[in-house]
Design an enzyme around this catalytic site. Sequence first.
Site, PDB file in Angstrom:
ATOM      1  N   ASN A  21       0.861  -1.312   0.090  1.00 52.07           N
ATOM      2  CA  ASN A  21      -0.064   0.050  -0.268  1.00 52.07           C
ATOM      3  C   ASN A  21       1.062   1.202  -0.019  1.00 52.07           C
ATOM      4  O   ASN A  21       1.110   1.855  -0.928  1.00 52.07           O
ATOM      5  CB  ASN A  21      -0.964  -0.181   1.231  1.00 52.07           C
ATOM      6  CG  ASN A  21      -2.176   0.897   1.222  1.00 52.07           C
ATOM      7  OD1 ASN A  21      -1.957   2.138   0.712  1.00 52.07           O
ATOM      8  ND2 ASN A  21      -3.180   0.616   1.620  1.00 52.07           N
ATOM      9  N   ASP A  22       1.487   1.657   1.218  1.00 55.97           N
ATOM     10  CA  ASP A  22       2.312   2.717   1.392  1.00 55.97           C
ATOM     11  C   ASP A  22       3.331   2.861   0.182  1.00 55.97           C
ATOM     12  O   ASP A  22       3.674   3.898  -0.158  1.00 55.97           O
ATOM     13  CB  ASP A  22       2.831   2.964   2.684  1.00 55.97           C
ATOM     14  CG  ASP A  22       1.637   2.958   3.783  1.00 55.97           C
ATOM     15  OD1 ASP A  22       0.475   3.592   3.456  1.00 55.97           O
ATOM     16  OD2 ASP A  22       1.626   2.285   4.802  1.00 55.97           O
ATOM     17  N   ILE A  23       4.090   1.781   0.045  1.00 53.74           N
ATOM     18  CA  ILE A  23       5.391   1.786  -0.727  1.00 53.74           C
ATOM     19  C   ILE A  23       4.962   1.809  -2.468  1.00 53.74           C
ATOM     20  O   ILE A  23       5.776   2.097  -3.045  1.00 53.74           O
ATOM     21  CB  ILE A  23       6.140   0.601  -0.655  1.00 53.74           C
ATOM     22  CG1 ILE A  23       5.306  -0.783  -1.171  1.00 53.74           C
ATOM     23  CG2 ILE A  23       6.566   0.531   0.615  1.00 53.74           C
ATOM     24  CD1 ILE A  23       6.182  -2.171  -0.951  1.00 53.74           C
TER      25      ILE A  23
END
Length: 481
Positions: free
Chosen positions: A408-410
Site C-alpha cells: 500500500n504505502d510503498i
Amino acid sequence: MLGQGFVSAAVVAASVLFVLSLGGLSNQEKAKRAVWYGIFGMLFAVFFTAAGPGIGHYWIMLPMMVIGAVIGVKLARSVVMTQMPQLIAALHSFVGLAAVFVGLNAEMERASVMAARHAQESMAQFSAFAALVATKTPDELLFLQIEVVLGVFIGAVTFTGSIIAYGKLAGKVDGKARQLPGGHRLNAAALVASLVFAIMYLQGAGIWTLLLIALLAFFIGYHLIMGIGGADMPVVVSMLNSYSGWAAAAIGFTLSNDLLIVTGALVGSSGAILSYMMCKAMNRKFINVILGGFGAKPQTVTHIEGEQLAIDAAGVAAALNAADSVILVPGYGMAVAQAQTSVSELTRKLRAQGKQVRFAIHPVAGRLPGHMNVLLAEAKVPYDLVLEMDEINAYFPNTDVVIVIGSNDIVNPSAEDDPDSPIAGMPVLEVWHAKQVFVSKRGQGTGYSGIENPLFYKENTRMLYGDAKSSIEQLIPLLKG
C-alpha cells in the site's frame, strides 16, 4: 575452568565469525551460511565466557542457560515470518533490561568495595568483579561509574522503547504517533534531569541517583517510540537494535569483557548504518529518528475523487495471458496471507509461457528490511528475478501488467504528488506508470500508515479483493499452458 589465554583466543574467533555473519547477510545466496557463522560465534562466546576465569555459581547459571535455550527453540519453531519484527523488538528489550541490571549490580559491588576499603576490611569474600574493582585507581573508578551510567541510561531507553515497538508491531498498542502534552519538551526535561542525577552520582550521591536515571530513561524510551507512527516501525526496530548494541558495549566496558565490547560495537554500528540507509530510502532525517520525531508530522485528510473499480480473477488472468512482461510487487499482505508459495507457482507458470517476470522490492516493504526477500527465497523464487527499487522503477513504463500483492504505502503516488502527505518525499515504486495495474487487497481500507492511496482510483488500476493467497491460487489454473 579455562585460562585467560583460551578466552582471549575465543574472543578473536567469535568476533571474526560475527563479522563474517554480518557481511554475509548482505547477500541472499550467502545468507544461510552467514547465519551459521553467527550461531557458531555465539556458541564460542557463551562457552568460553562461562568457562573463563572468575566465573562461578554454575548451579545457578547452567539451569538458566538451559531454560533460555528451551524458550529460544520454542519461539523459533512457533513464530511465523509475519511475527519476526515484533519478536526482534522484544529481544532488544531483554538486552536493554540486562544492561540496567548489570549497571545497578556493578554499582552495588563498587559501593561494597569502597566501604571495605574505608573500614580496612579484607576483600577475600567479594566476587571476582568486586576483586577487579578493588584493583582500580580513582581515575579508573570514575570511568567505571561513567560506563555504569551510560549502560543504565541506554539500556532503560532500549527496554521501554522496544516494548512499545513490540506493541505497535503486534497491534497491541495504537500505531498512530501519540505524545503526552508537552511533546518533545518532556523528553528534553527528562534528559536534563538524567544528566543532573548522573553528575550527582559521579560525585558520590549513591545508588538512588542511578535508580532515578533508570526511571527517567524508561520514560524517555516509552515517550520517544509512542511519538513515532506505526508505519515507521521498521526504522525504529533498526534504531533500537543499534541502541541495544551500544548498551551491550557499555556493560562490556563495565565488566571488562572484550567480547561484549566488540559484539556490542558491531551491533550498534551496523544498526546505526542500517537505520541511516533506511531513512535515506524513505527520505527521512536521521536525527528525527533519534529524537523520536519520526512520523510525528500531522496527517492531513485528503478526499480522493472517483471510485475503486473491482475485477475478478478471470479478468486478471486474461490480462496476464495477453501480457509479455509482468512485475510483481509483494508487501506485508503477502506475508500475512503466507502467499509466497502461491506467488512462486504463479511466477513459474508465467515464465513457462515465455513471459518476462520480475519482482519489485521496496527497501521497507513488510515490517523489517529484507522481509520480502526472505519470503521469496523461502518460496524458491530465483534471486535474479528480484530487483530493488532503484533498479526496477525504470522498467514500469514498458511493463504490460503489474500485480501489487498486499502493498500500500510503498506504491502510493502521494509521496511524489502531495507535499502535505505524511509520506511526502519518500521514494516509492512507481507502479502507476505500467499499462495495467492489479492490486490484490482484502478490502478498501487504508494501509498501515492510515493514508489513502490514489493509485487505487487511477484509470489503469483494478482491485482484486480478497485474501492474497486465495486470489493468487485462483489465477494459476486460469493461465494458459
